[in-house]
Design an enzyme around this catalytic site. Structure first.
Site, short mmCIF file in Angstrom:
data_model
loop_
_atom_site.label_atom_id
_atom_site.label_comp_id
_atom_site.label_asym_id
_atom_site.label_seq_id
_atom_site.Cartn_x
_atom_site.Cartn_y
_atom_site.Cartn_z
N HIS A 381 0.81 -1.23 0.00
CA HIS A 381 0.00 0.00 0.00
C HIS A 381 0.84 1.27 0.00
CE1 HIS A 381 -3.94 -1.95 0.93
NE2 HIS A 381 -3.15 -2.84 1.49
N LYS A 575 -8.00 14.05 4.73
CA LYS A 575 -7.17 12.85 4.72
C LYS A 575 -6.11 13.03 5.80
CE LYS A 575 -6.48 13.83 0.21
NZ LYS A 575 -6.68 12.66 -0.64
N ARG A 576 -5.34 11.97 6.11
CA ARG A 576 -4.25 12.13 7.07
C ARG A 576 -3.37 13.31 6.62
NH1 ARG A 576 -2.94 8.14 10.84
NH2 ARG A 576 -1.76 9.90 11.63
N LYS A 581 0.94 14.48 0.83
CA LYS A 581 -0.45 14.74 0.41
C LYS A 581 -0.66 16.24 0.12
CE LYS A 581 -2.26 10.79 3.07
NZ LYS A 581 -2.97 9.89 2.14
N THR A 686 -8.57 6.54 -1.74
CA THR A 686 -9.92 5.97 -1.88
C THR A 686 -10.96 7.05 -1.65
OG1 THR A 686 -9.59 5.15 0.35
CG2 THR A 686 -9.49 3.54 -1.42
N LYS A 690 -14.79 8.17 -3.38
CA LYS A 690 -16.03 8.49 -2.65
C LYS A 690 -16.56 9.86 -3.08
CE LYS A 690 -14.06 5.93 1.16
NZ LYS A 690 -13.15 6.08 2.30
C1 26Q Z 1 4.19 0.69 10.01
C2 26Q Z 1 5.14 0.37 10.97
C3 26Q Z 1 5.02 0.82 12.25
C4 26Q Z 1 3.93 1.59 12.59
C5 26Q Z 1 2.98 1.92 11.66
C6 26Q Z 1 3.10 1.46 10.35
C7 26Q Z 1 2.08 1.81 9.34
C8 26Q Z 1 0.76 1.98 9.71
C9 26Q Z 1 -0.19 2.30 8.78
C10 26Q Z 1 2.42 1.97 8.00
C11 26Q Z 1 1.45 2.29 7.06
C12 26Q Z 1 0.11 2.47 7.46
C13 26Q Z 1 -0.96 2.85 6.54
C14 26Q Z 1 -0.85 3.03 5.25
C15 26Q Z 1 -1.98 3.47 4.41
O1 26Q Z 1 -3.04 3.80 4.90
N1 26Q Z 1 -1.80 3.46 3.09
C16 26Q Z 1 -2.87 3.88 2.18
O2 26Q Z 1 -3.55 2.71 1.73
C17 26Q Z 1 -4.68 3.06 0.95
C18 26Q Z 1 -5.42 1.78 0.63
O3 26Q Z 1 -4.71 1.03 -0.30
C19 26Q Z 1 -4.27 3.81 -0.29
O4 26Q Z 1 -5.43 4.21 -0.96
C20 26Q Z 1 -3.45 5.04 0.08
O5 26Q Z 1 -2.95 5.65 -1.07
C21 26Q Z 1 -2.30 4.63 1.00
O6 26Q Z 1 -1.60 5.78 1.46
#
Ligand code: 26Q
Length: 844
Positions: A381, A575-576, A581, A686, A690
């Site tokens: 992702h 978004k975050r 972004k 995503t 929406k």
């Molecule tokens: C990793 C290691 C330690 C702590 C946290 C993490 C961590 C946590 C969450 C790394 C990544 C995430 C989340 C990533 C995320 O939300 N990615 C998004 O995924 C969506 C669904 O596929 C995409 O639409 C977005 O583009 C993408 O940013």
């Protein structure tokens, strides 16, 4: 029907009249009302003689749950009998949002429940707002998992979701004068009516300890500390089907034998409860990081906890269904089980499956490896380097010694395989290895590499993203396994993201398409194209949008105190908060717009398109620049919104505490939304889907799924700007070499912020990140400066288009009409067919 006041005054005064039974699946609102009353009286959570919104919510939810449980049991029995191949979706995050309205909608019992509550003097919309969002996720990846579950249930697929039952989900965001403040969000404070604890589903989870070599040469992981994983199940109803699947969330527990009564009686309270407190820590909090590398041992423990509990459960089910057979035929395992890893977070499922098959079930390496690689698939992702998980080898060896051995063996065998088949791969080999010991002081494990080597399929989440994976991140592997890599463009569930959150627009769509089948066959939306110019449709479309804008304006007033004009263009970015972004590009554009409005005469101003810019999102607590951006948006808003010269033409509002429920109000009321990441950095996105689905136009870059949305809805209906992904590397080099010539408008906007026009806070360091002297150490890494002029130009095109009401409405209708592809039903059908090889299993 009883008058509400009668019911209100004496809601449940006569137990004799209340049936001491549930009425699941009733279609009579009187019976449903009686059932709700039954729950409000007999559920032990509140005093029985009240029916205020909170109690009404719990009673209603329990009543809906009655209906779900029957379907749920039928589904489980059906899967058990048919014994089809099943998919298990492993994810550290789920963003379920509110469940009540979704369950009522999917069960198609809205009218009955609205009516029943009316009889009880209540109002469904009002009581639904009592529910706290289950926010067990950070952003896109977690919400995607929840959309997928909805689609799996709706498509009658035999599937399970597995996750962790965090005590505290994502923090609640409060906005003060200093910007963002994080407040712990206790979603289980009262209790959740949507989960059912399974006291009979418990598995041991070991940490630490050592590996023993048995006489026969086999290996056993022993010692250390052993906790328990206890299952809590959440029902996931499909839309207009009996199928109701499970989201199984694990909670960590210590056993009662782990409570040392002797120590406790001696007054050594803390040590007596040692293991209990360790167990509590595991599921205490969701890690609120979506990109920040976190080397925390606790996170690794969480990841293993999820992986191990889920696999033990999967294997238990596999064996249970073969009970009575003389011996288990393990080769059948991949024919019954597909495991999908939602990013690398549950990677430890790989060595855990190997360990169970070899050490517990007595299989040899080759057989275990064959089964594992046929079972596991991995979705990537992100390509952000800092979000690619790496764990120190020493930490892993201590916490999971047997798994570390297995990973070392995988790495060794993989190298041998490469050496024998591709002897002249050169430096590619080191890049492909799982163990990275290039820094002898800190050797690490590359989780993504372990996933690629051990999975039968690896996929990206939008076409562009999947191409980048093949040409960059995983390029070395493509020459070895050209067929391992796939694309599965993300999607969103049309139930939550248009039908339930935007009933006005949904009714119009149903009326013009003369069917509501589009809710499960979103491609039918293309049938709207022929009416895009139709005056009647446009009028209905405009009036639905206006009603949704009014509702949104009311919400904004409630949560921020800022009054916004529903006739202005509603422009939203939620978004975050992350530099890639580029919320900073948005706010810089707003600052520039403000400055230009200030410079205009009052006559000139009257030709401007009035705009309300809304920005919302949470910043990771330690991500300094993200928090500065939140503060800047608020500071700019405070000046602009209180400037009587311009505030008829521009408002800037920060929407606090963005979450699923807030999105459900914002999206239907939006007219323009911003998806403006630096090209190549947003894997998919995503929310873009929406917004477009709800007739909102997009201003955006050629990034992630924007590319496909633009193709589907027509390039003339998309406000495009900015660099292309393939040019980004070259542009960054030019920037580093001092060859970048900034546009004067960019300089002007930055200078305006530096001047202190927006308060006393020192925004110098933030603006510096856009210069050549900061930002990832290379200066404006996210190319805000490069893209700013084309962004401002695109915004001018938006202003012009908005003045032509009919043109705008046509574009809006065409946006919705072009969104058929972005249903998660399409995405999940593709996963089912092209990755999992599973078939539907419909409850009769
Ligand atoms: C990793 C290691 C330690 C702590 C946290 C993490 C961590 C946590 C969450 C790394 C990544 C995430 C989340 C990533 C995320 O939300 N990615 C998004 O995924 C969506 C669904 O596929 C995409 O639409 C977005 O583009 C993408 O940013």
């Amino acid at each position: 029907m009883a008058a509400p006041s009668e019911v209100n005054g004496d809601p449940i005064h006569c137990p004799a009249k209340v049936p001491a039974m549930a009425y699941p699946l009733s279609e009579e609102s009187a019976e449903v009302a009686a059932n709700i009353k039954y729950h409000s009286q007999y559920s032990p959570h509140f005093s029985p003689f009240k029916f205020e919104p909170e109690q009404a919510y719990y009673a209603t939810a329990e009543s809906v749950r009655d209906s779900l449980i029957k379907r749920w049991n039928d589904t489980y029995l059906c899967f058990h009998k048919v014994d089809p191949k099943q998919t298990y979706y492993l994810s550290m995050e789920y963003l379920q949002g509110r469940m009540l309205t979704n369950a009522i909608g999917n069960l198609n019992i809205l009218d009955v429940y609205a009516d029943a509550l009316h009889k009880l003097g209540s109002d469904l919309e009002n009581i639904a707002e009592q529910e706290k969002d289950a926010a067990l996720g950070n952003g896109g990846l977690g919400r995607l998992a929840s959309c997928f579950l909805d689609s799996m249930a709706t498509l009658n697929l035999p599937a399970w979701g597995y996750g962790l039952r965090y005590r505290y989900g994502l923090f609640r965001q409060r906005i003060t004068r200093e910007g963002q403040e994080e407040v712990a969000e206790d979603w289980l404070e009262k209790f959740s009516p949507w989960e059912i604890v399974r006291h009979d589903v418990v598995f041991p989870i070991r940490f630490f300890g050592h590996v023993e070599i048995c006489k026969d040469g086999s290996r056993k992981w022993v010692g250390g500390e052993v906790l328990r994983a206890l299952a809590y199940d959440v029902p996931i109803p499909g839309y207009k089907t009996k199928n109701t699947i499970s989201l199984r969330l694990w909670e960590a527990k210590a056993g009662s034998e782990d409570f040392n009564l002797f120590q406790f009686n001696e007054g050594r309270h803390e040590s007596s409860l040692h293991l209990h407190s360790k167990a509590q820590q595991i599921c205490a909090v969701l890690y609120p990081g979506d990109s920040i590398e976190s080397g925390k041992l606790l996170r690794l423990k969480q990841q293993f906890f999820l992986s191990s509990a889920s696999l033990q459960d999967i294997i238990y089910r596999f064996k249970e269904r073969r009970a009575g057979n003389e011996s288990i035929c393990w080769n059948e395992f991949p024919m019954k089980v597909a495991v999908q890893l939602n990013d690398t977070h549950p990677t430890l499922a790989i060595p855990e499956l190997m360990r169970i098959l070899m050490d517990d079930e007595g299989l040899g390496w080759d057989e275990a490896w064959d089964i594992t690689t046929k079972t596991i698939a991995y979705t990537n992702h992100t390509v952000l380097p800092e979000a690619l998980e790496k764990w120190p080898q020493d930490v892993m060896r201590k916490l999971l010694p047997r798994h570390m051995e297995i990973i070392e063996e995988i790495d060794k065998r993989f190298m041998a395989f490469i050496h024998s088949s591709w002897p002249d791969l050169g430096s590619g080999l080191e890049r492909m290895r799982i163990l990275d010991s290039s820094n002898p002081h800190k050797p690490v494990l590359r989780m993504a590499n372990l996933c690629v080597v051990s999975s039968h399929t690896v996929n990206g989440v939008a076409e562009l993203h999947s191409e980048i994976l093949k040409s960059e991140l995983f390029a070395d592997y493509v020459s070895i396994w050209p067929n391992k890599f796939q694309n599965k463009t993300n999607g969103v569930t049309p139930r939550r993201w248009i039908r339930f959150c935007n009933p006005r627009l949904s009714d119009i769509v149903t009326k013009w398409l003369k069917t509501d089948e589009w809710i499960t066959n979103l491609d039918l939306l293309s049938g709207l194209r022929q009416f895009a110019d139709n005056k009647d449709l446009q009028a209905e479309w405009a009036s639905a949008k206006m009603a949704n804008k009014n509702r949104l304006a009311h919400f904004v007033l409630q949560v921020t105190g800022v009054s916004i004009d529903p006739s202005s263009l509603f422009d939203i970015q939620v978004k975050r908060i992350h530099e890639y972004k580029r919320q900073l590009l948005n706010i810089l554009g707003a600052v520039f717009r403000y400055k230009k409005l200030k410079e205009m005469s009052s006559e000139e101003r009257q030709t401007a398109t009035p705009r309300t810019i809304m920005i919302g999102g949470k910043a990771f607590a330690t991500y300094t620049n993200a928090k500065r951006i939140v503060r800047l948006v608020n500071d700019v808003g405070a000046i602009v919104n209180n400037d009587p010269e311009v505030n008829k033409y521009l408002k800037v509002v920060f929407i606090p505490n963005y979450n699923v429920s807030v999105a459900e109000i914002l999206i239907p009321g939006s007219e323009l939304s911003q998806h403006i990441s630096t090209a190549g950095m947003e894997a998919s996105g995503t929310s873009n889907m929406k917004f477009a689905l709800n007739g909102c136009l997009i201003i955006g870059t050629l990034d992630g799924a924007n590319v496909e949305i633009r193709e589907e809805i027509g390039v003339e209906n998309f406000f495009l700007f900015g660099a292309k992904a393939e040019d980004v590397a070259k542009l960054r080099r030019e920037r580093e070499d001092g060859l970048f010539k900034p546009d004067p408008r960019f300089e002007e906007a930055k200078q305006f912020i530096r001047s202190g026009a927006f308060g006393t806070y020192d925004y110098g360091p933030l603006v510096d990140s856009l210069e050549g002297n900061s930002g990832y150490g290379r200066g404006d890494y996210f190319l805000v400066g490069h893209d700013f002029p084309s962004y401002v130009d695109a915004q001018a095109r938006v202003d012009e288009a908005y003045k032509d009401r009919r043109r705008w409405l046509k574009m809006s209708i065409l946006s919705t009409a072009g969104c058929g592809k972005f249903s998660s039903d399409r995405t999940i059908s593709q996963y089912a067919k092209e990755i999992w090889n599973i078939d539907h299993c419909t409850v009769p």
